[in-house]
Motif scaffolding. Sequence first.
Motif, PDB file in Angstrom:
ATOM      1  N   VAL A  71      -9.792   1.242   7.497  1.00 33.41           N
ATOM      2  CA  VAL A  71      -8.553   1.071   7.413  1.00 33.41           C
ATOM      3  C   VAL A  71      -8.188  -0.617   7.274  1.00 33.41           C
ATOM      4  N   PHE A  72      -8.728  -1.480   7.537  1.00 34.25           N
ATOM      5  CA  PHE A  72      -9.026  -2.564   7.952  1.00 34.25           C
ATOM      6  C   PHE A  72      -9.014  -3.306   6.711  1.00 34.25           C
ATOM      7  N   THR A  73     -10.199  -3.205   6.566  1.00 36.37           N
ATOM      8  CA  THR A  73     -10.613  -3.799   5.071  1.00 36.37           C
ATOM      9  C   THR A  73     -10.616  -3.049   4.110  1.00 36.37           C
ATOM     10  N   PRO A  74     -10.191  -2.696   3.651  1.00 35.24           N
ATOM     11  CA  PRO A  74      -8.996  -2.283   2.257  1.00 35.24           C
ATOM     12  C   PRO A  74      -7.760  -2.835   2.296  1.00 35.24           C
ATOM     13  N   LEU A  75      -7.181  -2.576   3.369  1.00 34.45           N
ATOM     14  CA  LEU A  75      -5.507  -3.742   3.182  1.00 34.45           C
ATOM     15  C   LEU A  75      -5.931  -4.908   3.159  1.00 34.45           C
ATOM     16  N   GLY A  76      -7.196  -5.041   3.883  1.00 34.35           N
ATOM     17  CA  GLY A  76      -6.791  -7.229   4.393  1.00 34.35           C
ATOM     18  C   GLY A  76      -7.646  -7.575   3.024  1.00 34.35           C
ATOM     19  N   THR A  77      -8.615  -6.891   2.273  1.00 30.89           N
ATOM     20  CA  THR A  77      -8.899  -7.095   0.433  1.00 30.89           C
ATOM     21  C   THR A  77      -8.323  -7.699  -0.233  1.00 30.89           C
ATOM     22  N   GLU A  78      -7.431  -6.839   0.251  1.00 33.34           N
ATOM     23  CA  GLU A  78      -6.035  -6.661  -0.755  1.00 33.34           C
ATOM     24  C   GLU A  78      -4.808  -8.001  -0.829  1.00 33.34           C
ATOM     25  N   GLN A  79      -4.715  -7.883   0.716  1.00 29.81           N
ATOM     26  CA  GLN A  79      -4.151  -9.400   1.315  1.00 29.81           C
ATOM     27  C   GLN A  79      -4.851 -10.605   0.476  1.00 29.81           C
ATOM     28  N   VAL A  80      -6.100 -10.640   0.706  1.00 33.02           N
ATOM     29  CA  VAL A  80      -7.123 -11.918   0.220  1.00 33.02           C
ATOM     30  C   VAL A  80      -7.065 -12.112  -1.548  1.00 33.02           C
ATOM     31  N   GLN A  81      -6.256 -11.266  -2.061  1.00 30.85           N
ATOM     32  CA  GLN A  81      -6.254 -11.219  -3.529  1.00 30.85           C
ATOM     33  C   GLN A  81      -5.160 -11.938  -3.101  1.00 30.85           C
ATOM     34  N   GLU A  82      -4.127 -11.523  -2.627  1.00 32.89           N
ATOM     35  CA  GLU A  82      -2.974 -12.089  -3.238  1.00 32.89           C
ATOM     36  C   GLU A  82      -2.625 -14.049  -2.267  1.00 32.89           C
ATOM     37  N   ALA A  83      -3.055 -13.583  -0.643  1.00 36.20           N
ATOM     38  CA  ALA A  83      -3.252 -14.768  -0.181  1.00 36.20           C
ATOM     39  C   ALA A  83      -4.157 -15.678  -0.136  1.00 36.20           C
ATOM     40  N   GLY A  84      -5.383 -15.056  -0.309  1.00 39.66           N
ATOM     41  CA  GLY A  84      -6.650 -15.981   0.413  1.00 39.66           C
ATOM     42  C   GLY A  84      -6.973 -16.402   1.446  1.00 39.66           C
ATOM     43  N   ARG A  85      -6.256 -15.633   2.051  1.00 37.17           N
ATOM     44  CA  ARG A  85      -7.021 -15.566   3.754  1.00 37.17           C
ATOM     45  C   ARG A  85      -6.594 -13.245   4.218  1.00 37.17           C
ATOM     46  N   SER A  86      -6.793 -13.159   5.176  1.00 36.64           N
ATOM     47  CA  SER A  86      -6.285 -12.045   5.979  1.00 36.64           C
ATOM     48  C   SER A  86      -6.198 -12.371   7.395  1.00 36.64           C
ATOM     49  N   LEU A  87      -5.898 -11.684   8.373  1.00 34.67           N
ATOM     50  CA  LEU A  87      -5.274 -11.720   9.987  1.00 34.67           C
ATOM     51  C   LEU A  87      -6.420 -10.309  10.022  1.00 34.67           C
ATOM     52  N   LEU A  88      -6.045  -9.609   9.110  1.00 35.66           N
ATOM     53  CA  LEU A  88      -6.353  -7.716   9.383  1.00 35.66           C
ATOM     54  C   LEU A  88      -7.961  -8.078   9.563  1.00 35.66           C
ATOM     55  N   PHE A  89      -8.530  -8.624   8.734  1.00 33.81           N
ATOM     56  CA  PHE A  89     -10.541  -8.645   9.911  1.00 33.81           C
ATOM     57  C   PHE A  89     -10.057  -8.576  10.567  1.00 33.81           C
ATOM     58  N   LEU A  90      -9.679 -10.127  11.662  1.00 32.10           N
ATOM     59  CA  LEU A  90      -9.567 -10.287  12.989  1.00 32.10           C
ATOM     60  C   LEU A  90      -9.317  -9.343  14.544  1.00 32.10           C
ATOM     61  N   ILE A  91      -8.333  -8.217  13.765  1.00 35.47           N
ATOM     62  CA  ILE A  91      -7.393  -7.625  14.330  1.00 35.47           C
ATOM     63  C   ILE A  91      -9.271  -6.628  15.367  1.00 35.47           C
ATOM     64  N   GLU A  92      -9.952  -6.059  15.060  1.00 38.96           N
ATOM     65  CA  GLU A  92     -11.025  -4.948  16.153  1.00 38.96           C
ATOM     66  C   GLU A  92     -12.050  -6.260  16.141  1.00 38.96           C
ATOM     67  N   ALA A  93     -12.620  -6.930  14.423  1.00 39.46           N
ATOM     68  CA  ALA A  93     -13.609  -7.711  15.039  1.00 39.46           C
ATOM     69  C   ALA A  93     -13.733  -9.163  15.730  1.00 39.46           C
ATOM     70  N   ASN A  94     -12.312  -9.338  15.856  1.00 39.71           N
ATOM     71  CA  ASN A  94     -12.226 -10.328  17.052  1.00 39.71           C
ATOM     72  C   ASN A  94     -13.257 -10.388  18.716  1.00 39.71           C
TER      73      ASN A  94
END
Length: 519
Positions: free
Chosen positions: A229-252
């Motif tokens: 879930v978070f990897t696909p959505l987060g990767t798209e955010q990185v494409q647009e903004a250069g970063r994503s906090l979705l990668f840290l919701i589960e992996a923190n």
Amino acid sequence: MTTTSPAAPSTGGIRVGVQKFGTFLSGMVMPNIAAFIAWGFITALFIPNGWLGSESPVAAWRWADSAILGGGEVGGVEYPGLVGPIINYLLPALIAYTGGRMVHGVRGGVVGAVAAFGVISGAAGTVMFLGAMIAGPLTALVLKWVEKPWTGRIKPGFEMLVDNFSAGFVAFFMALASFFWLAPVIKWVTELLGGAVGWLVETGLLPLASIIVEPAKVLFLNNAINHGVFTPLGTEQVQEAGRSLLFLIEANPGPGAGMLLAITVFGVGAARATAPGAFIIQFLGGIHEVYFPYVLAKPLLILGLILGGMTGVLTNVIFQSGLVAPAAPGSIFAVLIQTAPGSHLGVICSVVFSAAVTFAVCAPILLASRRRDIAAEAANGDPLAAAIAKTEANKGKSSSTLSNLAGAAGGVAAGTAAVATAEISNIVFACDAGMGSSAMGASVLRNKFKKAGIDGVTVVNQAIANLDGTADLVITQQQLTDRAKGQSPDSIHVSVDNFMNSPKYDEVVEMVRRQRESD
């Protein structure tokens, strides 16, 4: 030793079904994490505002090289760079290939990758991970169905001709179907999900995701949530903004670290004795599964994990910080390496604050039951079993999950003397992803066999989905045993509560030793 002889597969109910689906989703992404990490490095370095990007003062003297690698115009020539093609084409194709291969081998992977390009081309400008996750396995399944009527009936010498043309036709038609029908649907769904995530971020409600994420992790859905879930959505955010906090919701790693530190200080018995080692494995090694048994033994600790997770997400929302790629495994080192330029303060604070909040919430929970836990330990002589018994008493009803865990923790005298009827030479440690915790458990058992002077026993680690029924003995964590039985029904199954520190390993070694002596 809590073992189960070969038996018919157990359905395991809704939980097992959800785990299987989640494992399948994560299974398409996990083998390709290295590609995501490589893309994260490229993104962090060469996008315009990256470490060496065209807008970075550090790279001003080599602007042309940075623009070429990150994508931009140099000398009147427009360069696509590495960032865009990898994220838009390579990564979705790898996911589709992996999903297709899971369904129908290498040929399924090939046709799945072809069909995925139908989705990619039909929805230009959208990162097509979700489309690849559907097109890849679905196309492989169609190929499997199409070939079923003539499988084993083709005259010798014509197999390759039939196989190649059948696969080619299926790939052709599924690519067209993906282009015209699947791509518009996936684009709409992706935009809807992206808009929902954006709304949660804008309204400050994203921290509420931890209410679902943290309990789901303890049910061994961590990889499914993070990479499905978070990897696909987060990767798209990185494409647009250069970063994503979705990668840290589960992996923190902060919430798990805070809970283990609280158990180290305020816990009792075996939990307190093993928590420091578990902290090192979880925080530095990134193997979050190591703390799940502690939560199962005292479920109220989940409150600390939820509030700690919410704190970490809120901190990243406030600082507008995030990662450039998934942190896999969820180690503090992986988190820091994947942190986006300018996000280090926010990311570090999110880990520290989430650990602090979890510690602050778990400490009074542990203190409130400390006397009773000590008394139960003195009465029963088994700290973990006592904690589980106390948990069931607080719940007011028995729990099949915790009862099974208690049986594993307490051990059965008869199990120590058990001798398998078939020779045990192939032992498999199986977990959700086939890495991390199972690899560490396999290493521990291999060392025990070596010290015991027992040769001829192979100990490996695999994902549960990859079990093929050839293992003589399968070792899994309690929550995953039902799924392992379904994948390998003819194997002997051993359930443990902790891959790193289980008395079952000595019993397995003793079982094999007695078997060798009786030969």
